[in-house]
Design a protein around this motif. Structure first.
Motif, PDB file in Angstrom:
ATOM      1  N   LEU A 497       0.822  -1.197   0.000  1.00 39.48           N
ATOM      2  CA  LEU A 497       0.000   0.000   0.000  1.00 39.48           C
ATOM      3  C   LEU A 497       0.861   1.255   0.000  1.00 39.48           C
ATOM      4  O   LEU A 497       0.609   2.196  -0.760  1.00 39.48           O
ATOM      5  N   LYS A 498       1.895   1.273   0.842  1.00 40.40           N
ATOM      6  CA  LYS A 498       2.676   2.507   0.926  1.00 40.40           C
ATOM      7  C   LYS A 498       3.583   2.700  -0.282  1.00 40.40           C
ATOM      8  O   LYS A 498       3.808   3.838  -0.705  1.00 40.40           O
ATOM      9  N   GLU A 499       4.075   1.626  -0.879  1.00 43.28           N
ATOM     10  CA  GLU A 499       5.035   1.839  -1.957  1.00 43.28           C
ATOM     11  C   GLU A 499       4.384   2.270  -3.258  1.00 43.28           C
ATOM     12  O   GLU A 499       5.048   2.921  -4.078  1.00 43.28           O
ATOM     13  N   ILE A 500       3.116   1.963  -3.489  1.00 42.27           N
ATOM     14  CA  ILE A 500       2.525   2.403  -4.760  1.00 42.27           C
ATOM     15  C   ILE A 500       1.406   3.431  -4.615  1.00 42.27           C
ATOM     16  O   ILE A 500       1.118   4.158  -5.566  1.00 42.27           O
ATOM     17  N   SER A 501       0.774   3.523  -3.440  1.00 48.10           N
ATOM     18  CA  SER A 501      -0.263   4.542  -3.257  1.00 48.10           C
ATOM     19  C   SER A 501       0.239   5.734  -2.456  1.00 48.10           C
ATOM     20  O   SER A 501      -0.403   6.785  -2.436  1.00 48.10           O
ATOM     21  N   ILE A 503       0.236   5.962   0.664  1.00 45.79           N
ATOM     22  CA  ILE A 503      -0.457   6.032   1.946  1.00 45.79           C
ATOM     23  C   ILE A 503       0.461   5.411   2.997  1.00 45.79           C
ATOM     24  O   ILE A 503       0.917   4.276   2.833  1.00 45.79           O
ATOM     25  N   HIS A 504       0.734   6.145   4.059  1.00 48.35           N
ATOM     26  CA  HIS A 504       1.583   5.582   5.100  1.00 48.35           C
ATOM     27  C   HIS A 504       0.863   4.411   5.762  1.00 48.35           C
ATOM     28  O   HIS A 504      -0.263   4.553   6.248  1.00 48.35           O
ATOM     29  N   ALA A 505       1.493   3.256   5.778  1.00 47.91           N
ATOM     30  CA  ALA A 505       0.868   2.053   6.331  1.00 47.91           C
ATOM     31  C   ALA A 505       1.880   1.295   7.169  1.00 47.91           C
ATOM     32  O   ALA A 505       3.054   1.186   6.800  1.00 47.91           O
ATOM     33  N   GLU A 506       1.407   0.755   8.287  1.00 48.52           N
ATOM     34  CA  GLU A 506       2.238  -0.049   9.165  1.00 48.52           C
ATOM     35  C   GLU A 506       1.486  -1.322   9.517  1.00 48.52           C
ATOM     36  O   GLU A 506       0.246  -1.336   9.534  1.00 48.52           O
ATOM     37  N   ALA A 507       2.227  -2.364   9.819  1.00 43.47           N
ATOM     38  CA  ALA A 507       1.615  -3.642  10.197  1.00 43.47           C
ATOM     39  C   ALA A 507       2.099  -4.057  11.579  1.00 43.47           C
ATOM     40  O   ALA A 507       3.261  -3.818  11.946  1.00 43.47           O
ATOM     41  N   TYR A 508       1.201  -4.705  12.323  1.00 44.13           N
ATOM     42  CA  TYR A 508       1.526  -5.178  13.664  1.00 44.13           C
ATOM     43  C   TYR A 508       0.885  -6.550  13.876  1.00 44.13           C
ATOM     44  O   TYR A 508      -0.175  -6.844  13.308  1.00 44.13           O
ATOM     45  N   PRO A 509       1.494  -7.366  14.721  1.00 43.25           N
ATOM     46  CA  PRO A 509       0.756  -8.531  15.209  1.00 43.25           C
ATOM     47  C   PRO A 509      -0.472  -8.021  15.959  1.00 43.25           C
ATOM     48  O   PRO A 509      -0.369  -7.080  16.758  1.00 43.25           O
ATOM     49  N   ALA A 510      -1.619  -8.612  15.706  1.00 46.60           N
ATOM     50  CA  ALA A 510      -2.851  -8.065  16.277  1.00 46.60           C
ATOM     51  C   ALA A 510      -2.799  -7.985  17.798  1.00 46.60           C
ATOM     52  O   ALA A 510      -3.370  -7.066  18.401  1.00 46.60           O
ATOM     53  N   GLY A 511      -2.101  -8.912  18.431  1.00 44.87           N
ATOM     54  CA  GLY A 511      -1.999  -8.891  19.888  1.00 44.87           C
ATOM     55  C   GLY A 511      -1.207  -7.725  20.420  1.00 44.87           C
ATOM     56  O   GLY A 511      -1.287  -7.392  21.609  1.00 44.87           O
ATOM     57  N   GLU A 512      -0.433  -7.062  19.562  1.00 45.52           N
ATOM     58  CA  GLU A 512       0.384  -5.921  19.968  1.00 45.52           C
ATOM     59  C   GLU A 512      -0.377  -4.602  19.869  1.00 45.52           C
ATOM     60  O   GLU A 512       0.159  -3.547  20.251  1.00 45.52           O
ATOM     61  N   LEU A 513      -1.589  -4.649  19.375  1.00 49.25           N
ATOM     62  CA  LEU A 513      -2.342  -3.423  19.141  1.00 49.25           C
ATOM     63  C   LEU A 513      -2.447  -2.572  20.396  1.00 49.25           C
ATOM     64  O   LEU A 513      -2.236  -1.350  20.376  1.00 49.25           O
ATOM     65  N   LYS A 514      -2.743  -3.223  21.501  1.00 48.99           N
ATOM     66  CA  LYS A 514      -2.952  -2.478  22.754  1.00 48.99           C
ATOM     67  C   LYS A 514      -1.645  -2.034  23.402  1.00 48.99           C
ATOM     68  O   LYS A 514      -1.669  -1.315  24.416  1.00 48.99           O
ATOM     69  N   HIS A 515      -0.507  -2.416  22.817  1.00 48.17           N
ATOM     70  CA  HIS A 515       0.788  -2.024  23.374  1.00 48.17           C
ATOM     71  C   HIS A 515       1.364  -0.805  22.656  1.00 48.17           C
ATOM     72  O   HIS A 515       2.584  -0.647  22.598  1.00 48.17           O
ATOM     73  N   GLY A 516       0.503   0.011  22.086  1.00 48.46           N
ATOM     74  CA  GLY A 516       0.983   1.244  21.464  1.00 48.46           C
ATOM     75  C   GLY A 516       0.196   1.699  20.253  1.00 48.46           C
ATOM     76  O   GLY A 516      -0.323   2.831  20.236  1.00 48.46           O
ATOM     77  N   PRO A 517       0.085   0.889  19.210  1.00 48.29           N
ATOM     78  CA  PRO A 517      -0.571   1.358  17.980  1.00 48.29           C
ATOM     79  C   PRO A 517      -2.021   1.783  18.163  1.00 48.29           C
ATOM     80  O   PRO A 517      -2.530   2.606  17.394  1.00 48.29           O
ATOM     81  N   LEU A 518      -2.694   1.253  19.177  1.00 53.35           N
ATOM     82  CA  LEU A 518      -4.092   1.612  19.405  1.00 53.35           C
ATOM     83  C   LEU A 518      -4.258   3.120  19.631  1.00 53.35           C
ATOM     84  O   LEU A 518      -5.325   3.682  19.371  1.00 53.35           O
ATOM     85  N   GLN A 592      -2.717  -7.399  -2.177  1.00 57.32           N
ATOM     86  CA  GLN A 592      -2.121  -6.861  -3.405  1.00 57.32           C
ATOM     87  C   GLN A 592      -3.154  -6.055  -4.196  1.00 57.32           C
ATOM     88  O   GLN A 592      -2.868  -4.954  -4.681  1.00 57.32           O
ATOM     89  N   LEU A 593      -4.352  -6.610  -4.326  1.00 54.04           N
ATOM     90  CA  LEU A 593      -5.418  -5.931  -5.066  1.00 54.04           C
ATOM     91  C   LEU A 593      -5.810  -4.614  -4.395  1.00 54.04           C
ATOM     92  O   LEU A 593      -6.075  -3.613  -5.080  1.00 54.04           O
ATOM     93  N   LEU A 594      -5.834  -4.615  -3.064  1.00 53.07           N
ATOM     94  CA  LEU A 594      -6.180  -3.385  -2.343  1.00 53.07           C
ATOM     95  C   LEU A 594      -5.168  -2.287  -2.642  1.00 53.07           C
ATOM     96  O   LEU A 594      -5.535  -1.129  -2.921  1.00 53.07           O
ATOM     97  N   ALA A 595      -3.914  -2.626  -2.599  1.00 57.08           N
ATOM     98  CA  ALA A 595      -2.873  -1.636  -2.887  1.00 57.08           C
ATOM     99  C   ALA A 595      -2.985  -1.132  -4.321  1.00 57.08           C
ATOM    100  O   ALA A 595      -2.894   0.080  -4.585  1.00 57.08           O
ATOM    101  N   TYR A 596      -3.163  -2.054  -5.248  1.00 57.02           N
ATOM    102  CA  TYR A 596      -3.243  -1.670  -6.664  1.00 57.02           C
ATOM    103  C   TYR A 596      -4.397  -0.701  -6.913  1.00 57.02           C
ATOM    104  O   TYR A 596      -4.232   0.360  -7.538  1.00 57.02           O
ATOM    105  N   HIS A 597      -5.586  -1.047  -6.428  1.00 57.98           N
ATOM    106  CA  HIS A 597      -6.748  -0.202  -6.708  1.00 57.98           C
ATOM    107  C   HIS A 597      -6.724   1.097  -5.913  1.00 57.98           C
ATOM    108  O   HIS A 597      -7.235   2.132  -6.390  1.00 57.98           O
ATOM    109  N   ALA A 598      -6.135   1.105  -4.736  1.00 56.58           N
ATOM    110  CA  ALA A 598      -5.964   2.367  -4.005  1.00 56.58           C
ATOM    111  C   ALA A 598      -5.034   3.301  -4.779  1.00 56.58           C
ATOM    112  O   ALA A 598      -5.275   4.516  -4.864  1.00 56.58           O
ATOM    113  N   ALA A 599      -3.982   2.744  -5.360  1.00 57.39           N
ATOM    114  CA  ALA A 599      -3.067   3.554  -6.169  1.00 57.39           C
ATOM    115  C   ALA A 599      -3.779   4.097  -7.408  1.00 57.39           C
ATOM    116  O   ALA A 599      -3.585   5.262  -7.793  1.00 57.39           O
ATOM    117  N   LEU A 600      -4.591   3.243  -8.040  1.00 54.66           N
ATOM    118  CA  LEU A 600      -5.375   3.714  -9.182  1.00 54.66           C
ATOM    119  C   LEU A 600      -6.256   4.891  -8.786  1.00 54.66           C
ATOM    120  O   LEU A 600      -6.327   5.908  -9.496  1.00 54.66           O
TER     121      LEU A 600
END
Length: 619
Positions: A497-501, A503-518, A592-600
């Motif tokens: 998503l970030k390399e072609i659209s 949009i700043h995007a980050e990924a986390y293990p879902a269990g880590e959500l409450k340890h900061g990204p939330l 992959q499709l989400l990134a492609y169409h967001a860039a479009l």
């Protein structure tokens, strides 16, 4: 990360150079240029010196092509370059080719001692018009020409004074019947024709003219004339190199009915995966023969895996770690190649070192492999998409994926075929060490047979994903979540998503959500969740509730049998029925499709994202 093409013939080579640069543009598109050598060039308004003409433009090859046409460029000898900027900004003065007193040169790579050489050459009376490390090489070659060397000798003397990585192609007004080239750390090949010959950094650049190629080896230099080619090893002794016939098809390099190469390559994944699986089936299953002649001995005796890779290939390695440790009971570590090569590593020679690279020329991965070998690791395996590239040649074992040419900068089919290769490696090691029964092998092979169909079903979700992308287009940030083996797929989705659209995007293990990204979650922060119907589904559902309680908007990729329901602020797309252990490969498709169409939707240049290039041959 740049592209080189050169040609010498009895015909006009300018169309060959321009077509080659267009096919190489995915390697760099900050600027492009060509230099030609031929009788009478000075009478036609030479830019630099008699018999050498040059045209350079910032931007795409098409702009340079228009300039060359307006200046009536035509010659039987020439070199061309498309640039991804390293030393110096994106300006015409920094674009290649660089010229020194009738010597024209193009260069891929980085010269690490260019500053010292620049000062030395300034003391000898040379002046510089660019900020590049490349101009140093042109002046250095000219310096040796003034001492009585011919062009080949001058190149051979010059490269011995260079530190770093390079692929070089050189022509001179003094010798209009040949070009010379050199290679160290960056790929370069020679194409063989009838009464004409070529050089290129990638076979795709010259496939319209010839399929017969010689891959130059580390330290090689070569002399290329209309009549033939002479290759010299690092000690300047003439050697014979094998001639290969490329199986790259022109069709694979054409866009066809698709809007972008990325879209084409996303849709080629069922075929690419099927072709890669075919290699496994042709060996009768998970056979060590898949990886090389002595693979049986190597795989039977390893006590762990060390995976080295960069970018998307690194995420493939992270996915494989889950497979490998679960199926073999052996430890697996995965490390970014550029970090591994710069730390003191505790070597374990019984580990299998696995390097992963789509191009087979990723510099950091190649250097990490060299470092591992210097520590005593002789059990090495490369997973690669390009036959005869540098990393496989430096590895004891190899598995070539069958993705075909991948032109789009954002890797898609290379990623999913790497996952197939890593799965095959895992199962083969488990079988070799007595941890995979015939019944289990049969089940895994059956799962592989059904994988291309499942991927096609995931591709059929494209219209639904395209609707989501319209909601993403105005956003500036996004979070991706996954658990277990699907966490690396969340990482890959964020990267795409970030390399072609942009949009700043980050990924986390879902269990880590409450340890900061939330803390970042609000109505303007879409959250994408990879939530297949596996043992961690209920945990992921709890994480989703954490987001909804903060007003976050959820976009959930799940399976047909996961009993997930849409609600306010929770949008759901169902991929096919859960495919078990191979689920990460299927779930890579919708992100992959989400990134492609967001860039479009945002109107970005999908195949050539800003500041990036396909093949990373510099640090």
């Amino acid at each position: 990360m740049c592209g080189i093409v050169g040609a010498i013939a009895d015909r006009d080579v300018v169309p060959v150079l321009i077509e080659g640069l267009k096919r190489l543009e995915y390697r760099g598109y900050d600027s492009a240029g060509i230099a030609i050598v031929g009788p009478g060039a000075a009478d036609q308004g030479a830019e630099a010196s008699a018999d050498v003409r040059r045209v350079r433009r910032t931007g795409r090859v098409a702009e340079m092509e228009s300039a060359a046409a307006s200046e009536a460029f035509s010659a039987g000898l020439g070199i061309g370059h498309t640039r991804w900027a390293t030393h110096g900004g994106v300006t015409e003065h920094n674009a290649h080719p660089h010229i020194s007193h009738g010597v024209a040169l193009v260069h891929n790579g980085i010269i690490e001692n260019h500053e010292a050489q620049r000062e030395r050459l300034r003391a000898l009376g040379y002046s510089f018009e660019s900020q590049t490390d490349t101009e140093v090489i042109a002046h250095l070659i000219h310096h040796y020409l003034t001492q009585g060397d011919d062009l080949l000798q001058a190149l051979q003397r010059a490269v011995k004074e260079l530190e770093g990585a390079y692929a070089l192609a050189v022509v001179s007004r003094q010798e209009p019947d040949r070009m010379v080239c050199a290679r160290m750390g960056c790929p370069l090949l020679v194409g063989l024709g009838e009464g004409e010959n070529f050089i290129a950094s990638d076979v795709s650049a010259i496939i319209q003219a010839t399929r017969r190629v010689i891959f130059l080896e580390e330290g090689d230099t070569a002399e290329v004339t209309r009549e033939g080619v002479r290759v010299f090893a690092a000690d300047d002794v003439e050697v014979k190199r094998d001639v290969h016939v490329s199986d790259v098809s022109l069709a694979s390099l054409e866009l066809g009915p698709y809007r972008h190469f990325m879209q084409k390559e996303i849709h080629e994944q069922p075929r690419a995966i099927a072709d890669t699986i075919e290699a496994i089936m042709d060996c009768g299953g998970f056979s060590p023969e898949l990886f090389g002649a002595d693979a049986a001995h190597v795989l039977r005796n390893i006590d762990g895996l060390q995976i080295l890779a960069c970018g998307t290939s690194y995420y493939a390695g992270l996915t494989a770690r889950y497979w490998f440790e679960a199926m073999t009971g052996l430890p697996c570590t995965v490390e970014i190649a550029s970090e591994y090569r710069y730390r003191k590593v505790v070597a374990n020679p019984n580990q299998l070192i696995v390097t992963i690279s789509q191009s087979g020329e990723t510099l950091d991965t190649m250097e990490a492999l060299k470092y591992a070998k210097s520590l005593g690791h002789d059990k090495t395996l490369s997973i690669c998409n390009v036959p005869e590239s540098a990393i496989p040649r430096a590895s004891r074992l190899v598995f070539y994926t069958r993705a075909g040419a991948e032109i789009g900068v954002a890797s898609t089919k290379a990623f999913t075929t790497q996952l197939v290769a890593l799965f095959a490696l895992t199962a083969t090691v488990a079988k070799a060490q007595g941890k995979l029964s015939p019944e289990q092998e049969a089940e895994l092979l059956d799962a592989l047979r059904h994988l291309p169909g499942s991927v096609q079903h995931a591709l059929n979700l494209e219209p639904q994903v395209a609707v989501w992308s319209e909601r993403f287009a105005p956003k500036q940030h996004a979070l991706f979540l996954g658990r277990g083996i699907h966490y690396p797929i969340a990482l890959e989705g964020a990267l795409k998503l970030k390399e072609i659209s942009y949009i700043h995007a980050e990924a986390y293990p879902a269990g880590e959500l409450k340890h900061g990204p939330l803390a970042l979650v609000d109505a303007e922060m879409p959250v994408v969740v990879i939530a297949p119907n596996d043992s961690l589904l209920e945990k992921v559902k709890s994480n989703i509730q954490e987001v909804r309680a903060r007003g976050g908007e959820m976009y959930v990729f799940t399976d047909a049998d996961s009993h997930f329901s849409e609600s306010e602020g929770v949008h759901v797309i169902r991929t096919p029925r859960h495919v078990g252990i191979l689920s990460p490969i299927v779930h890579a498709i919708p992100v992959q499709l989400l990134a492609y169409h967001a860039a479009l939707a945002r109107g970005t240049d999908v195949d050539k994202p800003r500041n990036l290039a396909k093949s990373v041959t510099v640090e």
